[in-house]
Design a protein around this motif. Sequence first.
Motif, PDB file in Angstrom:
ATOM      1  N   UNK A   1      64.859 119.505 109.742  1.00 58.73           N
ATOM      2  CA  UNK A   1      65.830 120.566 109.572  1.00 58.73           C
ATOM      3  C   UNK A   1      66.888 120.229 110.168  1.00 58.73           C
ATOM      4  N   UNK A   2      67.961 120.042 108.280  1.00 64.44           N
ATOM      5  CA  UNK A   2      69.174 119.773 108.350  1.00 64.44           C
ATOM      6  C   UNK A   2      70.188 120.917 107.424  1.00 64.44           C
ATOM      7  N   UNK A   3      70.883 121.171 108.153  1.00 67.20           N
ATOM      8  CA  UNK A   3      72.031 121.496 107.954  1.00 67.20           C
ATOM      9  C   UNK A   3      73.280 120.709 106.488  1.00 67.20           C
ATOM     10  N   UNK A   4      72.653 121.502 105.564  1.00 62.49           N
ATOM     11  CA  UNK A   4      74.204 121.157 104.839  1.00 62.49           C
ATOM     12  C   UNK A   4      74.787 120.267 104.471  1.00 62.49           C
ATOM     13  N   UNK A   5      76.085 120.883 105.479  1.00 60.06           N
ATOM     14  CA  UNK A   5      77.710 120.890 104.588  1.00 60.06           C
ATOM     15  C   UNK A   5      77.957 119.712 105.583  1.00 60.06           C
ATOM     16  N   UNK A   6      76.687 119.018 107.034  1.00 60.62           N
ATOM     17  CA  UNK A   6      76.967 117.861 107.703  1.00 60.62           C
ATOM     18  C   UNK A   6      76.207 117.549 107.562  1.00 60.62           C
ATOM     19  N   UNK A   7      74.202 117.689 107.495  1.00 61.06           N
ATOM     20  CA  UNK A   7      73.730 116.782 107.637  1.00 61.06           C
ATOM     21  C   UNK A   7      73.120 116.237 109.198  1.00 61.06           C
ATOM     22  N   UNK A   8      73.881 117.587 109.881  1.00 57.85           N
ATOM     23  CA  UNK A   8      73.474 117.861 111.034  1.00 57.85           C
ATOM     24  C   UNK A   8      71.705 118.315 111.562  1.00 57.85           C
ATOM     25  N   UNK A   9      70.883 117.133 112.364  1.00 58.03           N
ATOM     26  CA  UNK A   9      69.421 117.878 112.353  1.00 58.03           C
ATOM     27  C   UNK A   9      69.336 119.315 113.146  1.00 58.03           C
ATOM     28  N   UNK A  10      69.350 119.549 113.065  1.00 58.28           N
ATOM     29  CA  UNK A  10      68.808 121.038 113.711  1.00 58.28           C
ATOM     30  C   UNK A  10      67.665 121.393 114.673  1.00 58.28           C
ATOM     31  N   UNK A  11      66.603 120.941 114.137  1.00 54.09           N
ATOM     32  CA  UNK A  11      65.420 120.764 114.735  1.00 54.09           C
ATOM     33  C   UNK A  11      64.394 119.401 113.817  1.00 54.09           C
ATOM     34  N   UNK A  12      63.471 118.903 115.091  1.00 52.20           N
ATOM     35  CA  UNK A  12      62.255 117.841 114.157  1.00 52.20           C
ATOM     36  C   UNK A  12      60.789 118.559 114.758  1.00 52.20           C
ATOM     37  N   UNK A  13      60.241 118.391 113.857  1.00 55.59           N
ATOM     38  CA  UNK A  13      58.429 118.590 114.479  1.00 55.59           C
ATOM     39  C   UNK A  13      57.547 117.307 113.663  1.00 55.59           C
ATOM     40  N   UNK A  14      56.167 117.128 114.990  1.00 53.88           N
ATOM     41  CA  UNK A  14      55.469 116.084 114.108  1.00 53.88           C
ATOM     42  C   UNK A  14      54.593 117.104 114.449  1.00 53.88           C
ATOM     43  N   UNK A  15      53.723 116.241 113.231  1.00 54.93           N
ATOM     44  CA  UNK A  15      52.389 116.930 112.615  1.00 54.93           C
ATOM     45  C   UNK A  15      50.948 115.616 113.304  1.00 54.93           C
ATOM     46  N   UNK A  16      50.562 114.792 113.658  1.00 52.31           N
ATOM     47  CA  UNK A  16      49.416 113.650 113.924  1.00 52.31           C
ATOM     48  C   UNK A  16      48.406 114.163 113.156  1.00 52.31           C
ATOM     49  N   UNK A  17      48.448 113.014 112.452  1.00 50.87           N
ATOM     50  CA  UNK A  17      47.284 113.305 111.606  1.00 50.87           C
ATOM     51  C   UNK A  17      45.841 113.171 112.163  1.00 50.87           C
ATOM     52  N   UNK A  18      44.753 113.967 111.613  1.00 51.92           N
ATOM     53  CA  UNK A  18      43.845 114.255 112.440  1.00 51.92           C
ATOM     54  C   UNK A  18      42.613 113.085 112.657  1.00 51.92           C
ATOM     55  N   UNK A  19      42.915 112.159 111.122  1.00 50.47           N
ATOM     56  CA  UNK A  19      41.851 111.142 110.862  1.00 50.47           C
ATOM     57  C   UNK A  19      42.964 110.166 111.536  1.00 50.47           C
ATOM     58  N   UNK A  20      44.232 109.853 111.476  1.00 45.61           N
ATOM     59  CA  UNK A  20      44.861 108.798 111.622  1.00 45.61           C
ATOM     60  C   UNK A  20      44.983 107.994 110.477  1.00 45.61           C
ATOM     61  N   UNK A  21      44.343 106.977 110.684  1.00 43.63           N
ATOM     62  CA  UNK A  21      44.462 105.290 109.518  1.00 43.63           C
ATOM     63  C   UNK A  21      43.379 105.396 109.730  1.00 43.63           C
ATOM     64  N   UNK A  22      42.514 105.305 108.933  1.00 45.67           N
ATOM     65  CA  UNK A  22      40.860 105.036 108.592  1.00 45.67           C
ATOM     66  C   UNK A  22      40.840 103.516 108.981  1.00 45.67           C
ATOM     67  N   UNK A  23      40.665 102.999 109.093  1.00 45.61           N
ATOM     68  CA  UNK A  23      40.476 101.818 109.452  1.00 45.61           C
ATOM     69  C   UNK A  23      38.970 100.825 109.500  1.00 45.61           C
ATOM     70  N   UNK A  24      37.815 102.100 110.612  1.00 42.35           N
ATOM     71  CA  UNK A  24      36.942 101.053 111.230  1.00 42.35           C
ATOM     72  C   UNK A  24      35.339 101.761 109.863  1.00 42.35           C
ATOM     73  N   UNK A  25      35.924 103.411 109.626  1.00 38.38           N
ATOM     74  CA  UNK A  25      34.297 104.010 109.110  1.00 38.38           C
ATOM     75  C   UNK A  25      34.769 105.284 108.945  1.00 38.38           C
TER      76      UNK A  25
END
Length: 537
Positions: free
Chosen positions: A19-43
């Motif tokens: 979430x970024x403030x429009x006036x000055x680019x201040x990053x107010x908050x961040x959240x990360x969600x891990x993919x349940x399957x990640x990168x599917x490379x084996x099966x």
Amino acid sequence: MTQYVVGVDFGTLSGRAVVVRVSDGAEVATAVHEYRHGAVERALPATGETLPPHWALQMPDDWIGVLRHAVPSAVAAAGIDPGSVIGIATDFTACTFLPVLADGTPLCAVLPAEKHAYPKLWKHHAAQGQADRINALAASRGEPWISRYGGKLSSEWQLAKALQVLEEAPEVYARAERFIEAADWIVWRLAGVETRNACTAGYKGVFQDGSYPSKDFLQSLHTEFGDWVSKVDGPLWPLGGRAGSLTAEAAEWTGLPAGIAVAVGNVDAHVTAPAAKAVEPGQLVAIMGTSTCHVMSGAELADVPGMCGVVRDGIIPGLWGFEAGQSGVGDIFGWFVDTLLQGGDSHERLTELAAAQRPGQHGLVALDWHNGNRSVLVDHGLSGVIVGQTLATRPEDVYRALVEATAFGTRTIVEALEGAGVAVTEFIAAGGLLKNAFLMQVYADVLRRPISIIGSEQGPALGSAMHAAVAAGAYPDIRAAAEAMGKVQRDVYVPDASAADVYDRLYAEYTTLHDYFGRGGNDVLHRLRALREEVSR
């Protein structure tokens, strides 16, 4: 009311919202969600089918999970009224490419047991054979567009991946009514309309000078490939344009107001340039993570050997955007620690021990091709090499040699640009590897130039948020948004002359090995790959 925008960065293993403030680019908050399957490379998750070597897929439901979880979590953490958010924008790894029905339904939802129905992640390298044929045919015919890609199309790009689908699963190719970059598919889900962005169409889809490759060229590759353009064609939207408005369904997922601006899709690396205030010719941004992408703008068109692409308006409107890259950087370090050392040493401990050495002390030189070579050789049939090991070689020696190898790979790219007349006036680093000060100093010493760093840990998400502000009308263009919202610290790392002198000598050895194994002196790496694939069938 203070206005905000949301940038969403879809990566290889997770997605993050800021979430970024429009006036000055201040990053107010961040959240990360891990993919349940990640990168599917084996099966294949749906069936347990073992995937062949060099495959890498993703699951569209994992991407929707980012919208459902990361976006509302970031807004909640920011403590703001969702009604103060005026726009949302996204960026994606690329080329991450999927077949869909006419309404955007991923084909994997219809054909879950068919591996070719799934999105092929950027690091899916199983289409190297198709890429080789595309390149040979383009060279023999003198196709004018091939020079925009340094003389070779990567197996990571759209044409090779699509041709692989046609040749190995023709029923999937026929069933697919559209093929689309994930960067555009996620915007389709947010805004309810199909759009195609100028960045991925140019860099990944071979759209140059107003058209895709000719039907005659495509049919010369395969008689059924002549309809390819009909599966990807459509109006191209400029970066920062408004693709549409947030649908009621997407508003429910994200917790944002329906009707706010949804920006046109973009690529994670390219969207980072304005976030680092790199909007002028010559400012190269290296987005350093699992892989590294090098992007910069130039005032004039130039053909640079081994580039991933040169596209008008591909990064900054009005300029030519140059892209190069290394397919493995952080992934190489992770492979060494997690696989060869089986987690017996941490990155932090190995970095500490490696940093205590002097350049050249370990007696090693390595080639950074553990995930193939994107630039400048454009050959994903290559593999890693380490020379100089003895019974006295320690893990930290190899770790340092691998770090140095990735820096040598970056120097090869910078020299290719400058050798073609594209001056690199500033080197700016972004991405997760910025946290490793030892690595950054090695890069400054190897490159013999100062390194500036982006002033954000979430460069792609910040860049997307800036494009959201443009799409919402808060700024007239991305240059204005970059001036107000971008962040950069100049010349944070400066080269040490004595270390640089040693690295010049090591780089000469790297170049000798690079050309010997990569330019035809000895084809052993390709032969080993072919043998592996033969016995793995």
